[in-house]
Design a protein around this motif. Sequence first.
Motif, PDB file in Angstrom:
ATOM      1  N   GLN A   1       0.872  -0.775   0.131  1.00  0.00           N
ATOM      2  CA  GLN A   1      -0.008  -0.363  -0.174  1.00  0.00           C
ATOM      3  C   GLN A   1       0.915   1.269  -0.361  1.00  0.00           C
ATOM      4  N   LYS A   2       1.168   2.301  -1.089  1.00  0.00           N
ATOM      5  CA  LYS A   2       0.972   2.955  -0.835  1.00  0.00           C
ATOM      6  C   LYS A   2       0.400   4.496  -0.101  1.00  0.00           C
ATOM      7  N   ASN A   3       0.622   5.059   0.435  1.00  0.00           N
ATOM      8  CA  ASN A   3       0.128   6.841   1.607  1.00  0.00           C
ATOM      9  C   ASN A   3       0.639   8.002   0.724  1.00  0.00           C
ATOM     10  N   ALA A   4      -0.070   8.330   0.689  1.00  0.00           N
ATOM     11  CA  ALA A   4       0.048  10.263   0.220  1.00  0.00           C
ATOM     12  C   ALA A   4      -0.728  11.151   0.482  1.00  0.00           C
ATOM     13  N   THR A   5      -0.616  12.438   1.113  1.00  0.00           N
ATOM     14  CA  THR A   5      -1.672  13.512   0.944  1.00  0.00           C
ATOM     15  C   THR A   5      -0.839  14.706  -0.007  1.00  0.00           C
ATOM     16  N   ALA A   6      -1.851  15.405  -0.167  1.00  0.00           N
ATOM     17  CA  ALA A   6      -2.079  16.641  -0.987  1.00  0.00           C
ATOM     18  C   ALA A   6      -2.550  17.601  -0.303  1.00  0.00           C
ATOM     19  N   TYR A   7      -2.404  18.352  -0.955  1.00  0.00           N
ATOM     20  CA  TYR A   7      -3.178  20.321  -0.404  1.00  0.00           C
ATOM     21  C   TYR A   7      -3.562  20.989  -0.980  1.00  0.00           C
ATOM     22  N   ASP A   8      -5.451  21.485  -0.773  1.00  0.00           N
ATOM     23  CA  ASP A   8      -5.352  21.827  -1.812  1.00  0.00           C
ATOM     24  C   ASP A   8      -5.453  23.513  -1.184  1.00  0.00           C
ATOM     25  N   PRO A   9      -5.884  24.438  -1.174  1.00  0.00           N
ATOM     26  CA  PRO A   9      -6.336  26.121  -0.578  1.00  0.00           C
ATOM     27  C   PRO A   9      -7.687  26.801  -0.803  1.00  0.00           C
ATOM     28  N   ASN A  10      -8.287  25.748  -1.931  1.00  0.00           N
ATOM     29  CA  ASN A  10      -9.720  25.830  -2.203  1.00  0.00           C
ATOM     30  C   ASN A  10     -10.714  25.155  -1.764  1.00  0.00           C
ATOM     31  N   ILE A  11     -10.834  24.354  -0.915  1.00  0.00           N
ATOM     32  CA  ILE A  11     -11.381  23.407  -0.331  1.00  0.00           C
ATOM     33  C   ILE A  11     -11.495  23.487   1.423  1.00  0.00           C
ATOM     34  N   GLN A  12     -12.515  23.363   1.759  1.00  0.00           N
ATOM     35  CA  GLN A  12     -13.299  23.186   3.724  1.00  0.00           C
ATOM     36  C   GLN A  12     -13.345  22.184   4.094  1.00  0.00           C
ATOM     37  N   ILE A  13     -13.319  20.879   2.838  1.00  0.00           N
ATOM     38  CA  ILE A  13     -13.760  19.326   3.339  1.00  0.00           C
ATOM     39  C   ILE A  13     -13.109  18.571   2.739  1.00  0.00           C
ATOM     40  N   PRO A  14     -11.997  18.006   3.240  1.00  0.00           N
ATOM     41  CA  PRO A  14     -11.303  16.341   3.268  1.00  0.00           C
ATOM     42  C   PRO A  14     -11.415  15.808   2.519  1.00  0.00           C
ATOM     43  N   ALA A  15     -10.860  14.990   0.886  1.00  0.00           N
ATOM     44  CA  ALA A  15     -11.493  13.884   0.399  1.00  0.00           C
ATOM     45  C   ALA A  15     -10.177  13.116   0.859  1.00  0.00           C
ATOM     46  N   THR A  16     -10.634  11.658   0.872  1.00  0.00           N
ATOM     47  CA  THR A  16     -10.068  10.799   0.345  1.00  0.00           C
ATOM     48  C   THR A  16     -10.254   9.764  -0.628  1.00  0.00           C
ATOM     49  N   VAL A  17      -8.869   9.214  -1.598  1.00  0.00           N
ATOM     50  CA  VAL A  17      -9.091   8.780  -2.449  1.00  0.00           C
ATOM     51  C   VAL A  17      -8.414   7.473  -2.228  1.00  0.00           C
ATOM     52  N   THR A  18      -8.987   6.053  -3.603  1.00  0.00           N
ATOM     53  CA  THR A  18      -8.443   4.393  -2.946  1.00  0.00           C
ATOM     54  C   THR A  18      -8.277   4.477  -4.478  1.00  0.00           C
TER      55      THR A  18
END
Length: 446
Positions: free
Chosen positions: A251-268
């Motif tokens: 399994q690979k794990n990664a994090t990305a950031y977006d200044p245009n959102i307030q609610i996070p998301a998860t992607v598999t």
Amino acid sequence: MINYLKLTACSLLLGFTTFAQEVEFTEYDLDNGLHVILHQDNSAPVVTTSVMYHVGGKDREEGRTGFAHFFEHLLFEGTENIPNGKWFEIVSSNGGSNNANTTNDRTYYYEIFPSNNLELGLWMESERMLHPIIKQKGVDTQNEVVKEERRLRYDNSPYGGLLPAVFSNLFEKHPYKDPNIGYMKDLDAATLDEFNAYFDKYYVPNNAVLVVAGDIQLEDTKKMIKDYFGPIPSGKEIERSFPKEEPITEQKNATAYDPNIQIPATVTAYRTPEFTNRDSYVLNLISSYLTDGNSSKLYKKLVDEQKQALQVGAFNLEQEDYGMYLVYALPVGETSLDTLNSEIEEEVAKLRNELISEKDFQKLQNKAENNYVNSNSSMAGIANSLARNYLLYNDTGLINDEIEIYRNITREDIKRVANKYLKPNQRLILEYLPENKEDKAEAETK
């Protein structure tokens, strides 16, 4: 009453089958290698003219991304016989509409005209192929257009960076790792000679298919095609050799950031087979099973019943070299991303370990039938299908035969494919978070 319901269901299924009438077509090659496909339907005075080129975002050198998407814009600039900026005016003033789109694997241009303007459509596409004007002024103009598109669709759009973040973490070597739109620094650094060389290499008749569908007369259309496209010289044979990816085994794990959102998301996300592989069709059914409609498994569970997610979606991103299977979710309230990941894996694990019910399986088959009928319900849809099936699948007849692939998929196939591609040790888990400078800086130091 039960027998009546069975009869009604049977009638509906037969209705789908009979409505999906066979699409007749004629295909042949010009001497310069241009493949031509004609579909005659004189039921309405409308015609679609289209050209699909076998060039997309993956066709680039390192440091020169985004060329195919750039040319999608640039080739509307004008030609030796179409003044700069007049392309759309000519189309609209003759009762037509047009557009273009680019994927990682191909670029598609098309016009929809009243059928008495068939020759105009053919002339314009031949002009695009033979006489485009590629000069610095046009390059500079379209560079600004692409930059604005990137700002609107990616940089300043909520969740606009989500898919690029998935791509860059799911692939390490293959060009699919980079966004189709490319990086602005690459386009800024490119020279006019590089743009011209790119056009000369890829936008040639032997790397394209021309489709004409609608209210036409075959022999008259063949003559016009020969007149307008026959004189265009063929190009050199294109050789492609993209680097292969090593299988994902942990399994690979990664994090990305977006200044245009307030609610996070998860992607598999999982790396899956190319779209010509039969298993890719099975993955489409799995997507439908998980999140297509309010009664789908993940939607009903996470959004409706447990109220843990605002949105959840699964889709099979089909591509020529590798596919990508993605499941995403946005949490409600204090629901953690880890919780969503666990709930998603629970449903995927059921697919790996159990056969879905006969009732659910029949729903999937009915949806596949419906999608198949809808995809070929217009001349524009038929033209697109014919071009794609020839150029990318090497089988024009798929327009009639593809539904049989879905009909022959079994519940056992669904279980087998889930076991083959959708296992925890083969996945990427991406956390897509509102940008917090302190958290981002801490993550980047790890």
